[in-house]
Design an enzyme around this catalytic site. Structure first.
Site, PDB file in Angstrom:
ATOM      1  N   LEU A 167       0.818  -1.214   0.000  1.00  0.00           N
ATOM      2  CA  LEU A 167       0.000   0.000   0.000  1.00  0.00           C
ATOM      3  C   LEU A 167       0.849   1.261   0.000  1.00  0.00           C
ATOM      4  O   LEU A 167       1.687   1.457   0.890  1.00  0.00           O
ATOM      5  CB  LEU A 167      -0.935   0.000   1.213  1.00  0.00           C
ATOM      6  CG  LEU A 167      -1.900   1.177   1.320  1.00  0.00           C
ATOM      7  CD1 LEU A 167      -2.858   1.186   0.135  1.00  0.00           C
ATOM      8  CD2 LEU A 167      -2.671   1.109   2.640  1.00  0.00           C
ATOM      9  N   ASP A 168       0.624   2.118  -1.006  1.00  0.00           N
ATOM     10  CA  ASP A 168       1.277   3.427  -1.131  1.00  0.00           C
ATOM     11  C   ASP A 168       2.799   3.332  -1.205  1.00  0.00           C
ATOM     12  O   ASP A 168       3.504   4.288  -0.887  1.00  0.00           O
ATOM     13  CB  ASP A 168       0.884   4.351   0.028  1.00  0.00           C
ATOM     14  CG  ASP A 168      -0.575   4.778  -0.042  1.00  0.00           C
ATOM     15  OD1 ASP A 168      -1.088   4.926  -1.168  1.00  0.00           O
ATOM     16  OD2 ASP A 168      -1.197   4.950   1.015  1.00  0.00           O
ATOM     17  N   GLU A 169       3.329   2.179  -1.626  1.00  0.00           N
ATOM     18  CA  GLU A 169       4.778   2.014  -1.694  1.00  0.00           C
ATOM     19  C   GLU A 169       5.251   1.599  -3.082  1.00  0.00           C
ATOM     20  O   GLU A 169       6.376   1.129  -3.250  1.00  0.00           O
ATOM     21  CB  GLU A 169       5.245   0.996  -0.643  1.00  0.00           C
ATOM     22  CG  GLU A 169       5.050   1.478   0.789  1.00  0.00           C
ATOM     23  CD  GLU A 169       5.676   0.547   1.809  1.00  0.00           C
ATOM     24  OE1 GLU A 169       6.450  -0.344   1.400  1.00  0.00           O
ATOM     25  OE2 GLU A 169       5.392   0.715   3.011  1.00  0.00           O
TER      26      GLU A 169
END
Length: 285
Positions: free
Chosen positions: A228-230
């Site tokens: 997530l979000d990486e």
């Protein structure tokens, strides 16, 4: 005046002598003219990256170029793609209640700043249905609950296939895609998130950032992965916050930055200027 390119060739490989000459020779042999060329050698990984925009003779297609280029690609063990710039990418935009990124994407598409064709707008709310209808873009309301999440994602994947979607843009779509969906769509989904992560997760992050007295707000446009979000970062930017700024000022700055960065990331992707380098990206100007 520089000719507008018909094609873009992206190449990556282990760095070695003779690559540029061989590629340029193959392009010239097909009676093509190089418009722009950018390259990067990564000293850490030992890999070479190259983006060549070129025009071709009448009747040249991706398939014809690829067939003639194959011998060079094989000889130098290239990882490569050739894109026809005359064909716009087909994009699906997904949004929740916040419409700042959506509206910027719609405007930039209408003014031809973004070389995309928007096939549909998908949302878990009806907030932007009238906006989509005004633009003449199909709108699909797909509410998501824990109970129907898998069913809705399956329906979304069917829509992506049916609409022949090349790119999915999460324009502040406040739902997390499943790991399986992220893997299926790897390299085809771009997301935007604010810079207050991971310090201010969850609801009302700008309010909590203001309470802590942050002195800048920013945003990150990136590819979506199961982490997530990486995912690999495409674009980032910040704006400075003054001590006299109110919460409303900070939110407005943050939303403007999010819109600007997401549009920049989408433009780079659609102009075939982004290449993956492990967990990082090479983004040519």
């Amino acid at each position: 005046m520089t000719d507008k390119p018909d094609f873009v060739l992206l190449v990556s490989c282990v760095d070695r002598k003779g690559i540029v000459a061989a590629i340029a020779g193959s392009i010239a042999a097909q009676d093509c003219n190089i418009v722009t060329n950018a390259q990067f050698g990564d000293a850490d990984s030992g890999r070479f990256f190259m983006r060549i925009a070129f025009t071709g003779p009448e009747g040249l297609t991706r398939e014809k170029f690829s067939a003639a280029f194959l011998s060079v690609a094989t000889a130098y063990n290239l990882e490569w793609q050739v894109h026809d710039c005359r064909v716009k990418l087909r994009a699906m935009i997904m949004v929740s209640k916040g419409g700042h990124c959506l509206n910027d994407l719609l405007y930039r598409t209408a003014t031809r700043y973004l070389p995309i064709e928007i096939t549909s707008i998908v949302s878990n709310h009806t907030t932007w249905q009238r906006r989509a209808e005004h633009e003449g873009i199909p709108f699909f309301h797909m509410p998501v609950t824990p109970e129907n999440k898998a069913e809705q994602e399956a329906a979304m994947m069917a829509m992506i296939d049916e609409q022949k979607v090349d790119l999915i843009v999460l324009a502040r779509y406040m739902q997390v895609l499943s790991d399986a969906t992220c893997r299926k769509l790897e390299g085809r989904v771009i997301n935007i998130h604010h810079s207050s992560l991971p310090a201010f997760k969850g609801a009302m992050p700008y309010h909590r950032a203001w309470e802590r007295g942050v002195k800048l707000v920013g945003a990150t446009g990136h590819y979506v992965t199961a982490d997530l979000d990486e995912g690999p970062i495409i674009a980032q930017d910040v704006s400075m916050v003054d001590h006299a700024d109110t919460i409303e000022d900070l939110i407005a700055q943050g939303q403007e930055t999010e819109s600007r960065v997401l549009t920049r990331a989408v433009k780079a992707h659609c102009e075939h200027r982004v290449m993956l380098n492990g967990s990082r990206t090479v983004v040519f100007k």
